[in-house]
Design a protein around this motif. Structure first.
Motif, PDB file in Angstrom:
ATOM      1  N   ALA A 144       0.831  -1.210   0.000  1.00  0.00           N
ATOM      2  CA  ALA A 144       0.000   0.000   0.000  1.00  0.00           C
ATOM      3  C   ALA A 144       0.866   1.261   0.000  1.00  0.00           C
ATOM      4  CB  ALA A 144      -0.944  -0.012   1.201  1.00  0.00           C
ATOM      5  N   VAL A 145       1.942   1.254   0.767  1.00  0.00           N
ATOM      6  CA  VAL A 145       2.848   2.405   0.806  1.00  0.00           C
ATOM      7  C   VAL A 145       3.509   2.603  -0.558  1.00  0.00           C
ATOM      8  CG1 VAL A 145       5.031   3.249   1.771  1.00  0.00           C
ATOM      9  CG2 VAL A 145       3.218   2.440   3.295  1.00  0.00           C
ATOM     10  N   ALA A 146       3.979   1.525  -1.176  1.00  0.00           N
ATOM     11  CA  ALA A 146       4.606   1.639  -2.499  1.00  0.00           C
ATOM     12  C   ALA A 146       3.619   2.209  -3.516  1.00  0.00           C
ATOM     13  CB  ALA A 146       5.134   0.286  -2.965  1.00  0.00           C
ATOM     14  N   LEU A 147       2.376   1.746  -3.475  1.00  0.00           N
ATOM     15  CA  LEU A 147       1.368   2.273  -4.404  1.00  0.00           C
ATOM     16  C   LEU A 147       1.099   3.753  -4.149  1.00  0.00           C
ATOM     17  CD1 LEU A 147      -1.065  -0.771  -4.441  1.00  0.00           C
ATOM     18  CD2 LEU A 147       0.267   0.092  -6.388  1.00  0.00           C
ATOM     19  N   ALA A 148       1.017   4.126  -2.882  1.00  0.00           N
ATOM     20  CA  ALA A 148       0.772   5.533  -2.544  1.00  0.00           C
ATOM     21  C   ALA A 148       1.971   6.410  -2.874  1.00  0.00           C
ATOM     22  CB  ALA A 148       0.424   5.648  -1.061  1.00  0.00           C
ATOM     23  N   TRP A 175       6.342   2.313   9.991  1.00  0.00           N
ATOM     24  CA  TRP A 175       6.238   3.019   8.713  1.00  0.00           C
ATOM     25  C   TRP A 175       6.275   4.528   8.878  1.00  0.00           C
ATOM     26  CZ3 TRP A 175       7.087   0.634   4.307  1.00  0.00           C
ATOM     27  CH2 TRP A 175       7.009  -0.771   4.318  1.00  0.00           C
ATOM     28  N   SER A 176       6.608   5.029  10.062  1.00  0.00           N
ATOM     29  CA  SER A 176       6.618   6.481  10.303  1.00  0.00           C
ATOM     30  C   SER A 176       7.573   7.270   9.403  1.00  0.00           C
ATOM     31  CB  SER A 176       6.889   6.780  11.778  1.00  0.00           C
ATOM     32  OG  SER A 176       8.180   6.348  12.150  1.00  0.00           O
ATOM     33  N   PRO A 177       8.635   6.665   8.827  1.00  0.00           N
ATOM     34  CA  PRO A 177       9.458   7.462   7.913  1.00  0.00           C
ATOM     35  C   PRO A 177       8.767   7.820   6.588  1.00  0.00           C
ATOM     36  CG  PRO A 177      10.757   5.678   8.852  1.00  0.00           C
ATOM     37  CD  PRO A 177       9.316   5.413   9.206  1.00  0.00           C
ATOM     38  N   TRP A 178       7.617   7.242   6.283  1.00  0.00           N
ATOM     39  CA  TRP A 178       6.931   7.486   5.020  1.00  0.00           C
ATOM     40  C   TRP A 178       5.774   8.462   5.208  1.00  0.00           C
ATOM     41  CZ3 TRP A 178       9.636   3.081   5.794  1.00  0.00           C
ATOM     42  CH2 TRP A 178      10.439   2.633   4.731  1.00  0.00           C
ATOM     43  N   ASN A 199       0.251  10.463   6.718  1.00  0.00           N
ATOM     44  CA  ASN A 199      -0.944  11.235   6.350  1.00  0.00           C
ATOM     45  C   ASN A 199      -2.137  10.340   5.989  1.00  0.00           C
ATOM     46  OD1 ASN A 199      -0.648  10.437   3.631  1.00  0.00           O
ATOM     47  ND2 ASN A 199       0.234  12.392   2.989  1.00  0.00           N
ATOM     48  N   GLY A 200      -1.940   9.018   6.058  1.00  0.00           N
ATOM     49  CA  GLY A 200      -3.031   8.070   5.820  1.00  0.00           C
ATOM     50  C   GLY A 200      -3.314   7.763   4.357  1.00  0.00           C
ATOM     51  N   ALA A 201      -2.550   8.334   3.433  1.00  0.00           N
ATOM     52  CA  ALA A 201      -2.811   8.114   2.002  1.00  0.00           C
ATOM     53  C   ALA A 201      -2.685   6.643   1.609  1.00  0.00           C
ATOM     54  CB  ALA A 201      -1.859   8.966   1.155  1.00  0.00           C
ATOM     55  N   MET A 253      -5.026  -0.333   0.728  1.00  0.00           N
ATOM     56  CA  MET A 253      -4.930  -1.561   1.534  1.00  0.00           C
ATOM     57  C   MET A 253      -5.728  -2.709   0.932  1.00  0.00           C
ATOM     58  SD  MET A 253      -2.759  -1.304   4.009  1.00  0.00           S
ATOM     59  CE  MET A 253      -3.197  -2.389   5.369  1.00  0.00           C
ATOM     60  N   ALA A 254      -6.905  -2.475   0.388  1.00  0.00           N
ATOM     61  CA  ALA A 254      -7.685  -3.554  -0.230  1.00  0.00           C
ATOM     62  C   ALA A 254      -6.966  -4.085  -1.461  1.00  0.00           C
ATOM     63  CB  ALA A 254      -9.086  -3.064  -0.584  1.00  0.00           C
ATOM     64  N   ARG A 255      -6.406  -3.187  -2.269  1.00  0.00           N
ATOM     65  CA  ARG A 255      -5.624  -3.622  -3.431  1.00  0.00           C
ATOM     66  C   ARG A 255      -4.408  -4.427  -2.989  1.00  0.00           C
ATOM     67  NH1 ARG A 255      -4.541   1.480  -7.294  1.00  0.00           N
ATOM     68  NH2 ARG A 255      -2.973   0.017  -8.120  1.00  0.00           N
ATOM     69  N   ALA A 256      -3.781  -3.993  -1.916  1.00  0.00           N
ATOM     70  CA  ALA A 256      -2.604  -4.709  -1.409  1.00  0.00           C
ATOM     71  C   ALA A 256      -2.983  -6.122  -0.971  1.00  0.00           C
ATOM     72  CB  ALA A 256      -1.974  -3.925  -0.251  1.00  0.00           C
ATOM     73  N   GLN A 257      -4.099  -6.264  -0.290  1.00  0.00           N
ATOM     74  CA  GLN A 257      -4.542  -7.597   0.139  1.00  0.00           C
ATOM     75  C   GLN A 257      -4.864  -8.475  -1.061  1.00  0.00           C
ATOM     76  OE1 GLN A 257      -4.507  -8.950   3.412  1.00  0.00           O
ATOM     77  NE2 GLN A 257      -4.609 -10.721   2.040  1.00  0.00           N
ATOM     78  N   ALA A 258      -5.515  -7.901  -2.061  1.00  0.00           N
ATOM     79  CA  ALA A 258      -5.819  -8.658  -3.280  1.00  0.00           C
ATOM     80  C   ALA A 258      -4.526  -9.101  -3.977  1.00  0.00           C
ATOM     81  CB  ALA A 258      -6.677  -7.821  -4.225  1.00  0.00           C
TER      82      ALA A 258
END
Length: 148
Positions: free
Chosen positions: A62-66, A123-126, A131-133, A138-143
């Motif tokens: 999810a972080v990589a996608l964001a 994950w605080s360095p990101w 900011n919650g982006a 997260m749903a895409r990441a789980q899929a």
């Protein structure tokens, strides 16, 4: 790359020396999406190869996608002239130990992100985590995990 370089001269010269020149960088924020565009499943497999598992694995995707939208050579030039690089946008100033070669190579970048995130637990360095982006991915990441 939009980087403005302005030079100012300060008069700190003592007898017999030349004035010192002080360089001040003024960078304009700019985002560049480049490289190979990874699918969600590609990111999931890469993150797993980097060491991620469990919930940290899901967050890493999810972080990589964001952060990069899946572009392997994505770069964000920050106003402080540091650069966020690669899938996980590893910052050049805060993580100078991570070379460009590592940041732009997906599996080594995943390993570096695994280390920086304390094994996927911090994950605080990101910015996109803080900011919650990342949450919208997260749903895409789980899929992607389910398909990997």
């Amino acid at each position: 790359m939009a980087v403005t370089l302005s030079l100012s001269t300060a008069s700190f010269a003592a007898a017999g020396t030349r004035p010192a020149t002080v360089a001040t960088l003024d960078c304009t924020q700019q985002s560049i999406l480049d490289g190979t565009h990874f699918s969600d499943v590609d990111i999931a497999r890469t993150a797993r190869s980097g060491g991620f598992s469990g919930y940290g694995w899901q967050v890493s995707i999810a972080v990589a996608l964001a952060e990069s939208s899946g572009w392997t050579r994505a770069v964000l030039i920050n106003t402080d002239c540091s650069r966020d690089r690669g899938l996980w946008q590893i910052n050049s100033r805060w993580h100078g130990e991570v070379s460009d070669a590592t940041a732009f190579d997906p599996v080594p970048a995943a390993r570096a992100s695994y280390t920086i995130s304390s094994g996927g637990g911090n994950w605080s360095p990101w910015v996109t985590y803080n900011n919650g982006a990342y949450q919208q991915y997260m749903a895409r990441a789980q899929a992607a995990i389910n398909a990997a």
